[in-house]
Motif scaffolding. Structure first.
Motif, PDB file in Angstrom:
ATOM      1  N   THR A  26       0.985  -1.282   0.133  1.00  0.00           N
ATOM      2  CA  THR A  26      -0.169   0.063  -0.073  1.00  0.00           C
ATOM      3  C   THR A  26       0.850   1.310   0.008  1.00  0.00           C
ATOM      4  OG1 THR A  26      -1.680  -1.153   1.274  1.00  0.00           O
ATOM      5  CG2 THR A  26      -1.675   1.285   1.250  1.00  0.00           C
ATOM      6  N   THR A  27       1.028   2.152  -1.078  1.00  0.00           N
ATOM      7  CA  THR A  27       1.844   3.179  -1.158  1.00  0.00           C
ATOM      8  C   THR A  27       1.325   4.358  -0.387  1.00  0.00           C
ATOM      9  OG1 THR A  27       1.956   2.639  -3.605  1.00  0.00           O
ATOM     10  CG2 THR A  27       2.616   4.980  -2.990  1.00  0.00           C
ATOM     11  N   VAL A  28       2.367   4.776   0.263  1.00  0.00           N
ATOM     12  CA  VAL A  28       2.093   6.260   1.201  1.00  0.00           C
ATOM     13  C   VAL A  28       2.794   7.395   0.586  1.00  0.00           C
ATOM     14  CG1 VAL A  28       2.539   7.089   3.511  1.00  0.00           C
ATOM     15  CG2 VAL A  28       1.918   4.746   3.158  1.00  0.00           C
ATOM     16  N   ASP A  29       2.189   8.379   0.323  1.00  0.00           N
ATOM     17  CA  ASP A  29       2.873   9.642  -0.084  1.00  0.00           C
ATOM     18  C   ASP A  29       2.143  10.861   0.439  1.00  0.00           C
ATOM     19  OD1 ASP A  29       3.973  11.883  -1.244  1.00  0.00           O
ATOM     20  OD2 ASP A  29       3.834  11.112  -3.164  1.00  0.00           O
ATOM     21  N   VAL A  30       2.199  11.034   1.901  1.00  0.00           N
ATOM     22  CA  VAL A  30       1.630  12.117   2.529  1.00  0.00           C
ATOM     23  C   VAL A  30       2.430  13.059   3.337  1.00  0.00           C
ATOM     24  CG1 VAL A  30      -0.170  10.358   2.992  1.00  0.00           C
ATOM     25  CG2 VAL A  30       1.875  10.660   4.680  1.00  0.00           C
ATOM     26  N   ALA A  31       1.637  14.158   3.700  1.00  0.00           N
ATOM     27  CA  ALA A  31       2.547  15.194   4.473  1.00  0.00           C
ATOM     28  C   ALA A  31       3.192  14.418   5.850  1.00  0.00           C
ATOM     29  CB  ALA A  31       1.663  16.530   4.750  1.00  0.00           C
ATOM     30  N   GLY A  32       4.328  14.784   6.158  1.00  0.00           N
ATOM     31  CA  GLY A  32       5.111  14.409   7.343  1.00  0.00           C
ATOM     32  C   GLY A  32       5.409  15.629   8.018  1.00  0.00           C
ATOM     33  N   PRO A  33       5.990  15.530   9.117  1.00  0.00           N
ATOM     34  CA  PRO A  33       6.481  16.468  10.060  1.00  0.00           C
ATOM     35  C   PRO A  33       7.555  17.271   9.357  1.00  0.00           C
ATOM     36  CG  PRO A  33       6.270  14.445  11.313  1.00  0.00           C
ATOM     37  CD  PRO A  33       5.964  13.965   9.972  1.00  0.00           C
ATOM     38  N   LEU A  34       8.437  16.798   8.421  1.00  0.00           N
ATOM     39  CA  LEU A  34       9.762  17.435   8.075  1.00  0.00           C
ATOM     40  C   LEU A  34       9.681  17.516   6.578  1.00  0.00           C
ATOM     41  CD1 LEU A  34      12.318  15.894  10.124  1.00  0.00           C
ATOM     42  CD2 LEU A  34      11.124  18.022  10.474  1.00  0.00           C
ATOM     43  N   GLY A  35       8.336  17.085   5.915  1.00  0.00           N
ATOM     44  CA  GLY A  35       8.157  16.970   4.436  1.00  0.00           C
ATOM     45  C   GLY A  35       7.455  15.894   4.094  1.00  0.00           C
ATOM     46  N   ARG A  36       7.483  15.652   2.626  1.00  0.00           N
ATOM     47  CA  ARG A  36       6.632  14.301   2.306  1.00  0.00           C
ATOM     48  C   ARG A  36       6.982  13.185   2.895  1.00  0.00           C
ATOM     49  NH1 ARG A  36       1.957  15.920   0.819  1.00  0.00           N
ATOM     50  NH2 ARG A  36       1.756  14.104  -0.323  1.00  0.00           N
ATOM     51  N   ALA A  37       6.344  12.245   3.607  1.00  0.00           N
ATOM     52  CA  ALA A  37       6.543  11.093   4.066  1.00  0.00           C
ATOM     53  C   ALA A  37       6.378   9.749   2.753  1.00  0.00           C
ATOM     54  CB  ALA A  37       5.913  10.599   5.100  1.00  0.00           C
ATOM     55  N   ARG A  38       7.247   9.081   2.304  1.00  0.00           N
ATOM     56  CA  ARG A  38       6.866   8.370   1.346  1.00  0.00           C
ATOM     57  C   ARG A  38       7.584   7.128   1.681  1.00  0.00           C
ATOM     58  NH1 ARG A  38       8.897  13.285  -1.264  1.00  0.00           N
ATOM     59  NH2 ARG A  38       7.087  13.958  -2.657  1.00  0.00           N
ATOM     60  N   GLY A  39       6.741   5.838   1.096  1.00  0.00           N
ATOM     61  CA  GLY A  39       7.194   4.632   1.425  1.00  0.00           C
ATOM     62  C   GLY A  39       5.894   3.614   0.845  1.00  0.00           C
ATOM     63  N   GLU A  40       5.990   2.518   1.693  1.00  0.00           N
ATOM     64  CA  GLU A  40       4.855   1.511   1.400  1.00  0.00           C
ATOM     65  C   GLU A  40       4.542   0.681   2.627  1.00  0.00           C
ATOM     66  OE1 GLU A  40       6.206  -0.278  -2.115  1.00  0.00           O
ATOM     67  OE2 GLU A  40       7.094  -1.939  -1.250  1.00  0.00           O
TER      68      GLU A  40
ATOM     69  N   PHE B 248       6.789  -1.130   7.537  1.00  0.00           N
ATOM     70  CA  PHE B 248       6.656   0.310   6.485  1.00  0.00           C
ATOM     71  C   PHE B 248       8.018   0.370   6.000  1.00  0.00           C
ATOM     72  CE2 PHE B 248       7.266   4.993   5.966  1.00  0.00           C
ATOM     73  CZ  PHE B 248       6.286   5.287   5.184  1.00  0.00           C
ATOM     74  N   ALA B 249       8.267   0.351   4.617  1.00  0.00           N
ATOM     75  CA  ALA B 249       9.376   0.491   4.118  1.00  0.00           C
ATOM     76  C   ALA B 249       9.667   1.874   3.381  1.00  0.00           C
ATOM     77  CB  ALA B 249       9.573  -0.566   2.846  1.00  0.00           C
ATOM     78  N   VAL B 250      10.395   2.658   3.865  1.00  0.00           N
ATOM     79  CA  VAL B 250      10.384   4.198   3.758  1.00  0.00           C
ATOM     80  C   VAL B 250      11.211   4.266   2.415  1.00  0.00           C
ATOM     81  CG1 VAL B 250      12.721   4.306   4.929  1.00  0.00           C
ATOM     82  CG2 VAL B 250      11.401   6.302   4.431  1.00  0.00           C
ATOM     83  N   ARG B 251      10.697   5.496   1.525  1.00  0.00           N
ATOM     84  CA  ARG B 251      11.196   5.581   0.140  1.00  0.00           C
ATOM     85  C   ARG B 251      12.135   7.048   0.662  1.00  0.00           C
ATOM     86  NH1 ARG B 251      10.653   4.918  -5.034  1.00  0.00           N
ATOM     87  NH2 ARG B 251       8.871   3.338  -4.590  1.00  0.00           N
ATOM     88  N   TYR B 252      13.266   6.996   0.376  1.00  0.00           N
ATOM     89  CA  TYR B 252      13.935   8.247   0.722  1.00  0.00           C
ATOM     90  C   TYR B 252      14.798   8.798  -0.548  1.00  0.00           C
ATOM     91  CZ  TYR B 252      17.979   4.744   1.328  1.00  0.00           C
ATOM     92  OH  TYR B 252      19.006   3.736   0.931  1.00  0.00           O
ATOM     93  N   ARG B 253      15.197   9.993  -0.433  1.00  0.00           N
ATOM     94  CA  ARG B 253      15.799  10.456  -1.659  1.00  0.00           C
ATOM     95  C   ARG B 253      17.499  10.159  -1.914  1.00  0.00           C
ATOM     96  NH1 ARG B 253      14.984  16.661   0.155  1.00  0.00           N
ATOM     97  NH2 ARG B 253      15.104  15.564   1.917  1.00  0.00           N
ATOM     98  N   ARG B 254      17.641   9.847  -3.128  1.00  0.00           N
ATOM     99  CA  ARG B 254      18.953   9.162  -3.357  1.00  0.00           C
ATOM    100  C   ARG B 254      19.816  10.237  -4.104  1.00  0.00           C
ATOM    101  NH1 ARG B 254      16.825   4.184  -7.010  1.00  0.00           N
ATOM    102  NH2 ARG B 254      16.008   6.081  -8.175  1.00  0.00           N
ATOM    103  N   ALA B 255      21.009   9.879  -4.070  1.00  0.00           N
ATOM    104  CA  ALA B 255      22.268  10.384  -4.739  1.00  0.00           C
ATOM    105  C   ALA B 255      22.039   9.987  -6.290  1.00  0.00           C
ATOM    106  CB  ALA B 255      23.617  10.255  -4.306  1.00  0.00           C
ATOM    107  N   PRO B 256      22.830  10.588  -7.204  1.00  0.00           N
ATOM    108  CA  PRO B 256      23.461  11.662  -6.942  1.00  0.00           C
ATOM    109  C   PRO B 256      22.611  13.158  -7.257  1.00  0.00           C
ATOM    110  CG  PRO B 256      23.652  11.062  -9.101  1.00  0.00           C
ATOM    111  CD  PRO B 256      22.969  10.151  -8.644  1.00  0.00           C
TER     112      PRO B 256
END
Length: 339
Positions: free
Chosen positions: A84-98, A143-151
């Protein structure tokens, strides 16, 4: 085009030239299965040379690396649970994951999973097989978090996203003591850094942390010293630095979110660290376990003889991986028992 060596910017003292002693209780000896042997030889022939040749300072090299990691993670054809995909407003920005294995209700136990792959690759999708198995075995949603990646994104973007995901779980009514944080490779480094951030914020620590093939020293000096003692089937320390360097451009390696080895303390949660005996990052887990134990914390260390980086991924085909996950089950049962 050359890229700066992150070690040159580090203030960490030189790593020891000899490995830390590993007690018999830390070492897990097992017969190598045919599937593990086949994986090791395929990695030696194809994966390690490919990673060494990839120009990771270029977009094409990053894409090539990401492709190899997708193959490495998904080649096991592991059964997966519906996410189940999650993309919602979080305390420090968008909280993304599943969510995998259902959505946790406040008051229920859950796993917060942080995927690895050098801060530049993979996602909850690539790790969905392992995450699904953890959910099934432990009987709790993940809950598997999706975080921003380099580069594209550099430090501290991934750290901020992981903290944001944890804070979002607390905001939903979940208690820190009901959360077990798990991660592999760079994801385990993020998990250890998360504990440091929670301490600095005065927030509750998770019930426990489980790390698979954890990155502890992002300068790769510990791995470089251990590189002389093992033949890693996937990467050398030099290649490992090249993989993670795009995330650490201009980073201060003395930052406690990165230098997690110096941030150990008795206030950190109990931990289980599993590592392969033939990988260069085994030394990272050994040093962290010794440091945390010395600081009065609890850390169970398992060095699986002959195993490779994040071998737990191979649980559908490898008996060693299934036994390692059996050990995770026992550890989590022990964490749950006092409650």
């Amino acid at each position: 085009m050359s890229t700066p060596d992150p070690i040159a910017a580090s203030t960490r003292p030189p790593a020891p030239d000899t490995p830390l002693p590993v007690s018999d209780r830390d070492h897990v000896r097992t017969e190598r299965s045919f599937a593990a042997t086949l994986t090791i030889w395929a990695s030696r022939i194809f994966v390690r040379p490919t990673l060494w040749l990839l120009p990771l300072h270029s977009p094409a090299g990053v894409l090539g690396y990401r492709f190899t990691q997708v193959v490495a993670c998904r080649m096991w054809f592991a059964p997966v649970l519906s996410p189940t995909t999650v993309d919602v407003a979080g305390p420090l920005g968008r909280a993304r994951g599943e969510w995998v294995g259902g959505r946790a209700e406040p008051g229920g136990r859950l796993i917060y999973y942080i995927h690895g792959s050098g801060y530049i690759s993979c996602s909850p999708w690539t790790h969905r097989g392992l995450v699904s198995e953890l959910s099934r075995r432990l009987g709790r949603p993940v809950f598997a978090v999706r975080y921003r990646r380099a580069p594209k994104y550099r430090f501290p973007a991934a750290h901020d996203d992981v903290l944001n995901g944890y804070l979002w779980l607390l905001e939903q009514g979940h208690r820190a003591g009901d959360i077990i944080v798990m991660g592999d490779s760079a994801g385990a480094h993020l998990a250890l850094g998360l504990c440091v951030q929670l301490r600095e914020l005065g927030l509750g620590q998770p019930a426990a942390v489980v790390g698979f093939s954890s990155v502890v020293d992002p300068t790769w000096q510990l791995a470089h010293a251990h590189n002389k003692l093992v033949w890693d089937q996937f990467v050398s320390a030099r290649t490992g630095r090249r993989i993670t360097q795009p995330y650490f451009v201009d980073a201060d390696f003395s930052d406690p979110r990165l230098d997690v080895l110096r941030a150990v303390g008795p206030d950190l949660p109990p931990m289980l660290l599993q590592t392969g005996g033939s990988e260069i990052l085994a030394s990272d887990s050994q040093h962290y376990a010794q440091a945390l134990r010395g600081a009065g914390g609890r850390c169970e260390l398992e060095v699986w003889s002959g195993m490779f980086h994040v071998f737990q991924m191979g649980y559908p085909r490898m008996s060693e991986a299934r036994k390692a996950l059996d050990s995770v089950e026992r550890f989590v049962s022990g964490i749950d028992a006092p409650a």
